[in-house]
Design a protein around this motif. Structure first.
Motif, short mmCIF file in Angstrom:
data_model
loop_
_atom_site.label_atom_id
_atom_site.label_comp_id
_atom_site.label_asym_id
_atom_site.label_seq_id
_atom_site.Cartn_x
_atom_site.Cartn_y
_atom_site.Cartn_z
N UNK A 1 4.26 1.72 2.19
CA UNK A 1 5.22 2.76 1.79
C UNK A 1 4.57 4.12 2.07
N UNK A 2 5.33 5.00 2.71
CA UNK A 2 4.83 6.35 3.03
C UNK A 2 5.73 7.38 2.36
N UNK A 3 5.11 8.27 1.60
CA UNK A 3 5.83 9.39 0.98
C UNK A 3 5.39 10.66 1.70
N UNK A 4 6.35 11.40 2.24
CA UNK A 4 6.04 12.56 3.11
C UNK A 4 6.85 13.76 2.66
N UNK B 1 14.34 14.66 -10.83
CA UNK B 1 13.73 14.32 -9.55
C UNK B 1 12.71 13.20 -9.70
N UNK B 2 12.03 13.16 -10.85
CA UNK B 2 11.10 12.07 -11.10
C UNK B 2 11.84 10.72 -11.14
N UNK B 3 13.04 10.72 -11.76
CA UNK B 3 13.84 9.49 -11.79
C UNK B 3 14.22 9.07 -10.37
N UNK B 4 14.59 10.05 -9.54
CA UNK B 4 14.99 9.74 -8.17
C UNK B 4 13.83 9.12 -7.41
N UNK B 5 12.64 9.72 -7.53
CA UNK B 5 11.48 9.22 -6.80
C UNK B 5 11.07 7.82 -7.27
N UNK B 6 11.10 7.60 -8.57
CA UNK B 6 10.75 6.27 -9.08
C UNK B 6 11.74 5.23 -8.59
N UNK B 7 13.04 5.60 -8.56
CA UNK B 7 14.05 4.67 -8.07
C UNK B 7 13.82 4.32 -6.60
N UNK B 8 13.50 5.34 -5.79
CA UNK B 8 13.27 5.09 -4.36
C UNK B 8 12.02 4.23 -4.16
N UNK B 9 10.97 4.48 -4.96
CA UNK B 9 9.77 3.67 -4.85
C UNK B 9 10.04 2.23 -5.27
N UNK B 10 10.84 2.05 -6.32
CA UNK B 10 11.18 0.69 -6.77
C UNK B 10 11.93 -0.06 -5.66
N UNK C 1 10.85 8.96 1.80
CA UNK C 1 10.23 7.70 1.38
C UNK C 1 10.62 6.66 2.42
N UNK C 2 9.61 6.12 3.11
CA UNK C 2 9.88 5.13 4.14
C UNK C 2 9.01 3.89 3.93
N UNK C 3 9.57 2.75 4.37
CA UNK C 3 8.83 1.50 4.29
C UNK C 3 8.98 0.76 5.60
N UNK C 4 8.16 -0.27 5.80
CA UNK C 4 8.22 -1.07 7.02
C UNK C 4 8.75 -2.47 6.75
N UNK D 1 0.84 -1.20 0.00
CA UNK D 1 0.00 0.00 0.00
C UNK D 1 0.88 1.25 0.00
N UNK D 2 0.34 2.32 -0.57
CA UNK D 2 1.07 3.58 -0.69
C UNK D 2 0.29 4.69 0.01
N UNK D 3 0.95 5.41 0.91
CA UNK D 3 0.34 6.54 1.63
C UNK D 3 1.10 7.80 1.25
#
Length: 583
Positions: A492-495, A469-478, A507-510, A450-452
């Motif tokens: 996954x939480x994006x804050x 920056x879009x590349x950075x965010x996609x890489x972190x999400x991957x 970008x944090x995950x559990x 899930x994504x928050x």
């Protein structure tokens, strides 16, 4: 300079000189009670001027200088009380001054504020975050009060003994004056400019006052003193001089200078003087205990006084040590924080140097690989599309094309890591970039992840390349998705939020966290299985954020999970206006 100009320029000096002249005239022309009345009123008026002269300097100073003038005002006020007793008896009640005098306690103790004022070193700039002998001063005051009660008070109020009282009073009082004179001489030699003038004037005034006071005290002891006599002339001159110094200091406004360490250790009394004071009290108590010929009330009072003084000093020492321990603890915490910051800075420098050197190598190799890869891909696609070629060869050609494209993607990652593609920076809303990245990735989001999105509204804009920056965010999400799939899913939480002049997104995950957070940005470092990752994704992210003047950090969360935090410089309204004007 004419007399009128002198009076206009030095009004207070002229007024005090007039009082001194009046004292000289009254001592010569008057006699008896009238001369005593005029002298007492003159000296009392001068004392009030002394209080005013020191008090007007308090609001215009700060730190130790303000403390100096406040203590000098206390000294002048106590001295004025002594003179007030003379006015009360000889002017109001028309009675001779009793012996011993009611104001002797104030007379003996008024020098203590002067010693404390000099020990503050007002001519030096006050150091920040220093104990500055704050508790040594109460120790010294306690010591002088102990001497007063032990040697003077007992013979004055507890068991009156004129010879012992006068001897101890004169010895203690003129010991105080001697310490003040020596300190003023030292300060006058070591200070500069305006403060040197102030210390020199005080030195001359006390040099006039000290011998005059000693002689007058002897005359009082021998019942030979009468108010308004010739010995009151130098006394009045000294008092008028002391009163004028305050007004002179207010006019010249002396400035503090940086402290000399030798000077601060040499005269700032506190520590060594406090140590002597602490050691001398029990020694004096033992000496007094052995004086069996003294009256019982005196001996009992001295014993109680010794115990009370030692108890008070123990409390002061304990408090001082407690404050010192707290200060040391803060210093240790600051030192540890500074060491951690230094280690972090060294790590960043090493990382930057490592990436720079590898980037130069990679960029050269990548450019050299592009040309043969383009030829291989072109010929393999040509063979695969040729219908006259047997099917088996076309299948081989298709595999060659597939592997060539994979190799070309690797080269593209290498070029991105080496930062060969220039950034097209413009005003960018991070929330919009994050929304686009999430929308792109949501199309292939696993069902068990899930994504928050926790985005701060009205987030300040940044100057950045939104595609990078879009590349950075996609890489972190991957990376976060891959980490959660290993444990069967998660969140996954994006804050985003603003902090001062920084805009941060996280970008944090559990998941299980990262094995080596300090190495995740190293080129070719990966924890994935062979063939599943090149280890260049986070290195490229690091390079992009560095190019944008920001920072990227990685850490593990408690009890589990990983956090990537990126900080970029926010654009103020003035900078946005300049950017809009420039475009």
């Amino acid at each position: 300079m004419s007399p009128n100009q002198f009076v206009a320029r030095h009004a207070w000096l002229a007024a005090l000189l007039a009082l001194v002249i009046l004292q000289v005239v009254s001592s010569s022309a008057l006699s008896g009670q009238r001369r005593a009345i005029v002298t007492d009123l003159l000296q009392f008026t001068i004392m009030l001027c002394m209080v005013a002269g020191t008090a007007i300097n308090i609001p215009h100073n700060r730190g130790h200088a303000r403390g100096f003038w406040a203590l000098m005002t206390v000294n002048a006020a106590m001295w004025t009380i002594v003179c007030g007793f003379w006015v009360y008896y000889e002017v109001i009640r028309r009675l001779p001054m009793p012996a011993p005098q009611p104001g002797d306690t104030f007379l003996l103790l008024h020098v203590i504020p002067v010693m404390m004022a000099l020990a503050m070193l007002p001519h030096h700039i006050e150091k920040k975050d220093s104990l500055s002998s704050n508790l040594e001063f109460p120790l010294i005051v306690c010591w002088w009060l102990y001497l007063y009660f032990n040697f003077v008070f007992v013979w004055h109020y507890l068991h009156f003994d004129a010879p012992n009282f006068h001897r101890n009073f004169n010895l203690l009082y003129h010991s105080e004056l001697a310490i003040v004179i020596v300190s003023l001489g030292y300060l006058a030699r070591k200070s500069r400019a305006g403060w040197r003038q102030i210390f020199r004037h005080y030195l001359i005034a006390f040099l006039i006052y000290a011998p005059t006071s000693a002689i007058i005290n002897v005359l009082i002891q021998e019942h030979m003193y009468t108010s308004g006599g010739l010995w009151d002339v130098p006394l009045t001159i000294a008092l008028a001089y002391l009163a004028w110094i305050g007004f002179h200091a207010h006019r010249i406004q002396p400035q503090a200078a940086p402290a000399d360490e030798d000077m601060r250790m040499g005269l700032a009394i506190p520590e060594w003087a406090a140590s002597i004071a602490v050691a001398s009290i029990p020694a004096t108590a033992l000496f007094s205990f052995e004086r069996l010929h003294d009256p019982a009330p005196v001996r009992h009072f001295r014993i109680a006084l010794g115990f009370a003084s030692m108890l008070l000093i123990a409390v002061l020492i304990f408090t001082r040590q407690h404050l010192l321990n707290r200060r040391l603890a803060r210093s240790l915490a600051d030192a540890k924080q500074a060491f951690d910051d230094l280690e972090r800075l060294q790590t960043q420098v090493m990382q930057s140097e490592k990436l720079a050197s590898i980037g130069r190598l990679v960029s050269g190799a990548a450019h050299e690989l592009n040309n043969p890869l383009a030829a291989i891909l072109g010929y393999s696609e040509l063979i695969a599309s040729e219908q006259g070629v047997p099917a088996e060869q076309r299948a081989f050609a298709e595999k060659i094309s597939q592997q060539t494209r994979r190799t070309r993607n690797l080269v593209a990652n290498l070029l991105s890591f080496a930062r060969q593609t220039p950034a097209q920076k413009r005003l960018t809303d991070l929330n919009v970039v994050i929304h686009n990245a999430c929308q792109l990735r949501l199309t292939s989001f696993p069902a068990n992840v899930s994504l928050i999105r926790d985005l701060q509204p009205d987030l300040p804009q940044v100057m950045a390349d939104d595609n990078h920056l879009l590349q950075v965010l996609v890489q972190l999400l991957n990376n976060a998705i891959d980490a959660l799939e290993e444990v069967g899913g998660g969140q996954i939480t994006v804050h985003t939020h603003a902090s001062g002049d920084q805009v941060m997104f996280e970008v944090r995950d559990n998941g299980l966290g990262i094995t080596e957070p300090a190495r995740v940005f190293d080129p070719f470092y990966t924890t994935k299985q062979p063939g599943q990752g090149t280890g260049l994704g986070l290195s490229a992210c690091y390079g992009i954020i560095q190019e944008h003047g920001g920072t990227i950090e990685c850490s593990n969360l408690a009890p589990r999970g990983a956090l990537f935090r990126i900080s970029l410089n926010a654009m103020s309204k003035s900078k946005i206006a300049e950017a809009v004007t420039a475009t």
